[in-house]
Design a protein around this motif. Sequence first.
Motif, mmCIF file in Angstrom:
data_model
loop_
_atom_site.group_PDB
_atom_site.id
_atom_site.type_symbol
_atom_site.label_atom_id
_atom_site.label_comp_id
_atom_site.label_asym_id
_atom_site.label_seq_id
_atom_site.Cartn_x
_atom_site.Cartn_y
_atom_site.Cartn_z
ATOM 1 N N ASP A 44 0.754 -15.189 6.657
ATOM 2 C CA ASP A 44 0.450 -13.905 6.186
ATOM 3 C C ASP A 44 0.007 -12.849 6.479
ATOM 4 O OD1 ASP A 44 1.057 -15.490 3.556
ATOM 5 O OD2 ASP A 44 -0.520 -15.589 2.850
ATOM 6 N N TRP A 45 -0.982 -13.073 7.631
ATOM 7 C CA TRP A 45 -1.464 -11.825 7.914
ATOM 8 C C TRP A 45 -0.632 -11.515 9.422
ATOM 9 C CZ3 TRP A 45 -0.990 -12.083 13.330
ATOM 10 C CH2 TRP A 45 -2.220 -10.599 14.268
ATOM 11 N N GLU A 48 1.162 -9.029 6.751
ATOM 12 C CA GLU A 48 0.859 -7.856 6.756
ATOM 13 C C GLU A 48 1.018 -6.955 7.897
ATOM 14 O OE1 GLU A 48 -2.873 -9.344 5.214
ATOM 15 O OE2 GLU A 48 -2.191 -9.733 3.238
ATOM 16 N N GLU A 49 0.679 -7.486 9.149
ATOM 17 C CA GLU A 49 0.586 -6.432 10.050
ATOM 18 C C GLU A 49 2.081 -6.072 10.782
ATOM 19 O OE1 GLU A 49 -2.045 -5.984 12.514
ATOM 20 O OE2 GLU A 49 -3.346 -6.579 11.175
ATOM 21 N N HIS A 52 2.852 -3.574 7.620
ATOM 22 C CA HIS A 52 1.751 -2.104 7.609
ATOM 23 C C HIS A 52 1.414 -2.707 6.235
ATOM 24 C CE1 HIS A 52 1.785 -1.638 11.868
ATOM 25 N NE2 HIS A 52 2.900 -1.339 10.948
ATOM 26 N N LYS A 53 1.349 -3.216 5.060
ATOM 27 C CA LYS A 53 1.413 -3.229 3.791
ATOM 28 C C LYS A 53 0.697 -4.920 3.597
ATOM 29 C CE LYS A 53 4.789 -0.963 2.550
ATOM 30 N NZ LYS A 53 6.183 -0.655 1.642
ATOM 31 N N THR A 54 -0.364 -5.520 2.479
ATOM 32 C CA THR A 54 -0.688 -6.267 2.306
ATOM 33 C C THR A 54 0.244 -7.061 1.650
ATOM 34 O OG1 THR A 54 -1.261 -6.205 -0.054
ATOM 35 C CG2 THR A 54 -2.727 -5.692 1.515
ATOM 36 N N VAL A 55 0.325 -8.235 1.556
ATOM 37 C CA VAL A 55 1.429 -9.301 0.825
ATOM 38 C C VAL A 55 1.560 -9.149 -0.306
ATOM 39 C CG1 VAL A 55 1.713 -12.137 -0.041
ATOM 40 C CG2 VAL A 55 1.268 -11.312 2.627
ATOM 41 N N GLU A 57 0.812 -5.981 -2.262
ATOM 42 C CA GLU A 57 2.161 -5.267 -2.210
ATOM 43 C C GLU A 57 3.004 -5.338 -1.418
ATOM 44 O OE1 GLU A 57 -1.287 -1.882 -0.742
ATOM 45 O OE2 GLU A 57 -0.271 -2.789 0.977
#
Length: 84
Positions: A44-45, A48-49, A52-55, A57
Amino acid sequence: MTKFCEQISHLWFVSSLPAIWVPEKTTLGKAFARYMNIPFIDLDWYIEERFHKTVGELFIERGETGFRELERNMLHEVAELRMW
C-alpha cells in the motif's frame, strides 16, 4: 537458522480482508523482515508513493476491479526490485 530460512528472499503476507480488519500484516512483515535481515516493503505504501494518491483515492477512482489490477501490477513490479 534452518536452510529454508537462509534461502528466503521474498515473502508475501496476503489477505483478502480490508486492512482495517487485518492490520497485523505490516507489523508481522516488519518483524519477520528484521529477524531475517531482508528488506520490507508495504505494498500500500509503495502504491501511494508511486501514484501520489492514497489507496482509498485510487480505489474510488478505479473501482475495485481497477484497483485490484493496479495492485497486482505493482506486486509484480515490487517482486522484480533488486533489493537483496
